[in-house]
Design a protein around this motif. Structure first.
Motif, PDB file in Angstrom:
ATOM      1  N   GLY A  81       0.833  -1.203   0.000  1.00 35.47           N
ATOM      2  CA  GLY A  81       0.000   0.000   0.000  1.00 35.47           C
ATOM      3  C   GLY A  81       0.863   1.247   0.000  1.00 35.47           C
ATOM      4  N   PHE A  82       0.713   2.067   1.041  1.00 35.58           N
ATOM      5  CA  PHE A  82       1.516   3.286   1.143  1.00 35.58           C
ATOM      6  C   PHE A  82       2.661   3.142   2.144  1.00 35.58           C
ATOM      7  N   SER A  83       2.828   1.956   2.727  1.00 37.83           N
ATOM      8  CA  SER A  83       3.956   1.761   3.655  1.00 37.83           C
ATOM      9  C   SER A  83       5.259   1.756   2.864  1.00 37.83           C
ATOM     10  N   TYR A  84       6.281   2.329   3.435  1.00 41.21           N
ATOM     11  CA  TYR A  84       7.534   2.418   2.680  1.00 41.21           C
ATOM     12  C   TYR A  84       8.711   2.454   3.633  1.00 41.21           C
ATOM     13  N   SER A  85       9.852   2.301   3.037  1.00 38.44           N
ATOM     14  CA  SER A  85      11.086   2.499   3.787  1.00 38.44           C
ATOM     15  C   SER A  85      12.026   3.290   2.908  1.00 38.44           C
ATOM     16  N   THR A  86      12.819   4.110   3.530  1.00 41.20           N
ATOM     17  CA  THR A  86      13.766   4.910   2.752  1.00 41.20           C
ATOM     18  C   THR A  86      15.122   4.232   2.660  1.00 41.20           C
ATOM     19  N   THR A  87      15.309   3.137   3.372  1.00 39.45           N
ATOM     20  CA  THR A  87      16.586   2.429   3.294  1.00 39.45           C
ATOM     21  C   THR A  87      16.354   1.053   2.687  1.00 39.45           C
ATOM     22  N   SER A  88      17.392   0.498   2.078  1.00 42.72           N
ATOM     23  CA  SER A  88      17.219  -0.821   1.462  1.00 42.72           C
ATOM     24  C   SER A  88      17.073  -1.881   2.549  1.00 42.72           C
ATOM     25  N   GLN A  89      17.758  -1.676   3.678  1.00 52.04           N
ATOM     26  CA  GLN A  89      17.606  -2.651   4.767  1.00 52.04           C
ATOM     27  C   GLN A  89      16.180  -2.627   5.312  1.00 52.04           C
ATOM     28  N   GLY A  90      15.620  -1.436   5.417  1.00 50.07           N
ATOM     29  CA  GLY A  90      14.260  -1.294   5.946  1.00 50.07           C
ATOM     30  C   GLY A  90      13.208  -1.842   5.024  1.00 50.07           C
ATOM     31  N   SER A  91      13.498  -1.908   3.729  1.00 42.73           N
ATOM     32  CA  SER A  91      12.478  -2.391   2.810  1.00 42.73           C
ATOM     33  C   SER A  91      12.455  -3.912   2.732  1.00 42.73           C
ATOM     34  N   TYR A  92      13.384  -4.561   3.419  1.00 36.34           N
ATOM     35  CA  TYR A  92      13.411  -6.015   3.445  1.00 36.34           C
ATOM     36  C   TYR A  92      12.664  -6.500   4.688  1.00 36.34           C
ATOM     37  N   SER A  93      11.813  -7.483   4.511  1.00 32.56           N
ATOM     38  CA  SER A  93      11.130  -8.012   5.696  1.00 32.56           C
ATOM     39  C   SER A  93      10.839  -9.490   5.552  1.00 32.56           C
ATOM     40  N   THR A  94      10.508 -10.098   6.675  1.00 31.03           N
ATOM     41  CA  THR A  94      10.133 -11.509   6.711  1.00 31.03           C
ATOM     42  C   THR A  94       8.816 -11.597   7.486  1.00 31.03           C
ATOM     43  N   THR A  95       8.225 -12.776   7.490  1.00 30.24           N
ATOM     44  CA  THR A  95       7.017 -12.964   8.280  1.00 30.24           C
ATOM     45  C   THR A  95       7.306 -12.607   9.735  1.00 30.24           C
ATOM     46  N   THR A  96       8.444 -13.038  10.211  1.00 24.94           N
ATOM     47  CA  THR A  96       8.818 -12.787  11.597  1.00 24.94           C
ATOM     48  C   THR A  96       9.011 -11.298  11.886  1.00 24.94           C
ATOM     49  N   THR A  97       9.790 -10.617  11.027  1.00 23.55           N
ATOM     50  CA  THR A  97      10.042  -9.200  11.308  1.00 23.55           C
ATOM     51  C   THR A  97       8.787  -8.358  11.102  1.00 23.55           C
ATOM     52  N   SER A  98       7.973  -8.710  10.095  1.00 21.98           N
ATOM     53  CA  SER A  98       6.785  -7.879   9.870  1.00 21.98           C
ATOM     54  C   SER A  98       5.786  -8.076  11.006  1.00 21.98           C
ATOM     55  N   ALA A  99       5.735  -9.278  11.587  1.00 19.03           N
ATOM     56  CA  ALA A  99       4.857  -9.489  12.739  1.00 19.03           C
ATOM     57  C   ALA A  99       5.333  -8.637  13.910  1.00 19.03           C
ATOM     58  N   GLN A 100       6.633  -8.598  14.084  1.00 23.46           N
ATOM     59  CA  GLN A 100       7.198  -7.780  15.165  1.00 23.46           C
ATOM     60  C   GLN A 100       6.877  -6.304  14.938  1.00 23.46           C
ATOM     61  N   GLN A 101       6.988  -5.879  13.669  1.00 24.33           N
ATOM     62  CA  GLN A 101       6.682  -4.483  13.344  1.00 24.33           C
ATOM     63  C   GLN A 101       5.212  -4.153  13.574  1.00 24.33           C
ATOM     64  N   SER A 102       4.335  -5.091  13.211  1.00 24.25           N
ATOM     65  CA  SER A 102       2.900  -4.840  13.403  1.00 24.25           C
ATOM     66  C   SER A 102       2.572  -4.719  14.879  1.00 24.25           C
ATOM     67  N   CYS A 103       3.254  -5.542  15.681  1.00 22.92           N
ATOM     68  CA  CYS A 103       3.044  -5.481  17.127  1.00 22.92           C
ATOM     69  C   CYS A 103       3.545  -4.138  17.672  1.00 22.92           C
ATOM     70  N   SER A 104       4.738  -3.720  17.218  1.00 21.29           N
ATOM     71  CA  SER A 104       5.259  -2.417  17.645  1.00 21.29           C
ATOM     72  C   SER A 104       4.330  -1.306  17.206  1.00 21.29           C
ATOM     73  N   PHE A 105       3.823  -1.445  15.986  1.00 18.54           N
ATOM     74  CA  PHE A 105       2.927  -0.427  15.459  1.00 18.54           C
ATOM     75  C   PHE A 105       1.714  -0.237  16.369  1.00 18.54           C
TER      76      PHE A 105
END
Lengths: 407, 407
Positions: A81-105
């Motif tokens: 959608g409109f979610s983005y990252s300005t760094t190449s490291q930030g634009s990489y994710s996994t099921t595990t990291t995105s779950a962690q991010q959603s929880c932080s969110f």
């Protein structure tokens, strides 16, 4: 954080201060929260009318889940959608990291919106979210255990036609197709015998089994897997990279007809990429990220094979409420496989399989409840994203479930 | 003859002098040929609009089978629609005698309309006609063998969701319901084991089996058997004697909503009992017989248990063309049972099970052909009277079949 999560928050039309708050994660991975908002459970939907170059119109959804709940639709993982990252490291994710991010969110969002901290909190989603929603829910649960502030008022989670155990899901497609009249009795019986009931881990030297599977593949090819009774339409969107092989061989790609659900998907592209809409949604202007309903070029690794262990933890150990619903005409994640993984966990049944009604004339589906507060239900006539196909049934279901009424 | 057969003849819109002639027999027994004409395969259908006491309007059916065939819709057996008898002996009929009468009728009709004698002749019908159509067809065939004049140009017969072998049909409902997601896996497996796969001839002392069957009965009760995904509406008609038990308990009976197919059935009652319509249809004035779409007070005995032997004679011995189609969401005569009786006859397959297409986006269903000129096909998403639910698919099917094209 190196990534910037976009979301769409809709207050409950009933009693926003008391009604539950649902964090909704879309499937894909890579489908925007706007897709759930506009086509499944949100208050607005696109008016299906011939696209003439101007902004597609919206209309009210009479079966919006926001009539009984506050919902945060999250664009997750990053790149969706409109979610983005300005760094190449930030634009990489996994099921595990995105779950962690959603929880932080959601923790951060609730810290910023403390007026919703006391509302009952649920995590929901469908399809691929079957892998992330239980992990996000467990992270939230762990946070509560560890006393992380603000303390979240987690009550449970809900999932529709959820990817849970890839093996069971792949393997259930053949019995599902047989039951729905797509395969002949003879071919199904032959495959069952020749493949020993396992259609996934097939020994390539087992020629009888592979022949049967080839014949089955031919029979199911051309079906709309999302709902086997609907037409399979060319996925015509204005994005050339989204035009798939079957549309390339028919050149030029046709605009889908109104009988195709992806006509609406096409309209959503024009709607969400309109500058006025993007301004109203407070989307950043630079760099301009084109909105796609479902992006298939995420820098994403699916690193979780099965979410059953999370269900065991959440449902049996922690006894959170859970609702597993299955549109029963979906061949991506057939209801048979959801039944199968629940059965494999040996939960005790508290209320046996029974039909539930939407109204005097209409059976909504079949349901069963377990002593660990899990409810399984089918949505009769529903597809992969059940509320898109059976809005009234699904609204009835969620309304009753959120208010602790039996289906 | 002591009985007076009424019928509705519609000429082909294409080439009436060359196009096939279909004698269409409705099911029930007791459903009028007008029911097939107005709701299934005829050129006119009732416009669904709120009934205000005036004559319900008609509109064109874009998928009328009369675009490719001449059709005689017969009110049969006696007492059905406008067919009547003035003697009590004449008003009594059986499957055997009504089949004989239908055969006499078409011979007489063709003698009176010799311009259609050279057209290819087919006998068709659905539901209960599965018992009468093959008998009528065999009588016609016998007449040709015996050289009875006029010689009829019989080419074959066609049947939809046809009652054929009551045992198979009853017994297939449980596997059908399981495949369609109506029964739980556990209950189905238990019933299969406890009842030994026979759900019809059950030993009453087999408590485990009867318990399972009781649970299954509860699960399927309230479904619309004619199409399991449609609402089950109160059969509200203006005829008190047609109001069934489920409507009696909700008193006063409600008018069905537009979402109910029986709203149209109700309109047909007002339409066909309008004096102007009856005059136009040349219905006798005295004694005035009230038209009912389906009459359930015929003086009728069903004296044929199974029509499989007629199929064997017609298809395998005489090699007449035959088309057996099954709306695959019908629970009255599930597609599984039609498959099963065809399988039991050990016909050789000439063209294996494959999907067939209505257009680029839409699979019409699955088909298989036999060396004896029998074609079996499913109508994906169809109900008991398949053309009522999937008109485009069924028209495509009959058009191709009548012109000897593969589905």
């Amino acid at each position: 954080m190196m990534c910037n999560s976009s979301y769409y928050f809709v207050k409950s039309e009933n009693n926003p201060t008391k009604d539950p708050l649902i964090l909704w994660l879309n499937g894909g991975p890579g489908c925007s929260g706007l897709s759930a908002l506009l086509f499944e459970i949100g208050p607005l939907q696109l008016k299906i009318a011939k696209y003439n170059g101007s902004l597609p119109a919206l209309e009210l959804n009479p079966n919006s889940w926001t009539k009984v709940a506050n919902i945060v639709f999250l664009d997750s993982p990053v790149g969706t959608g409109f979610s983005y990252s300005t760094t190449s490291q930030g634009s990489y994710s996994t099921t595990t990291t995105s779950a962690q991010q959603s929880c932080s969110f959601i923790r951060k969002w609730l810290a910023d919106h403390p007026e919703f901290l006391s509302n009952p909190l649920y995590v929901g989603g469908d399809s691929f979210s079957g892998l992330t929603v239980p992990i996000v829910t467990q992270h939230i649960s762990d946070g509560i255990e560890f006393g992380i502030k603000p303390l979240l008022n987690l009550k449970g989670y809900l999932l529709g036609n959820a990817l849970t155990d890839g093996y069971l899901e792949m393997n259930s497609k053949i019995p599902f197709a047989y039951g729905m009249g797509i395969l002949s009795n003879e071919l199904f019986e032959s495959a069952k015998k020749n493949c020993g009931g396992d259609y996934v881990n097939v020994d390539p030297s087992n020629v009888q089994c592979t022949n049967d599977l080839d014949a089955i593949t031919l029979d199911i090819l051309g079906l709309n897997y999302e709902h086997i009774l609907e037409p399979l339409c060319v996925f015509a969107t204005p994005k050339p990279k989204e035009i798939n092989f079957s549309s390339i061989i028919r050149s030029p790609p046709h605009t889908p007809g109104f009988e195709c659900r992806n006509y609406g998907y096409m309209l959503s592209y024009y709607w969400a990429n309109d500058d006025g809409v993007r301004n109203a949604l407070k989307v950043r202007k630079e760099p301009r990220q084109e909105w796609m309903r479902c992006s298939n070029d995420l820098n994403y690794l699916s690193d979780v094979r099965s979410s059953t262990s999370y269900h065991v933890y959440l449902s049996s150990k922690r006894r959170y409420r859970s609702l597993m619903y299955s549109g029963d005409h979906d061949m991506r994640i057939p209801f048979l496989s959801t039944q199968a993984w629940i059965r494999s966990l040996n939960y005790s049944i508290s209320n046996e399989w029974r039909k539930w009604r939407v109204d005097a004339h209409t059976i909504g589906g079949y349901t069963r409840t377990y002593t660990n507060n899990m409810t399984f239900t089918t949505i009769k006539g529903g597809g992969h994203t059940a509320p898109e196909y059976r809005p009234k049934e699904c609204f009835t279901m969620v309304k009753r479930w959120l208010s602790y009424e039996p289906l």
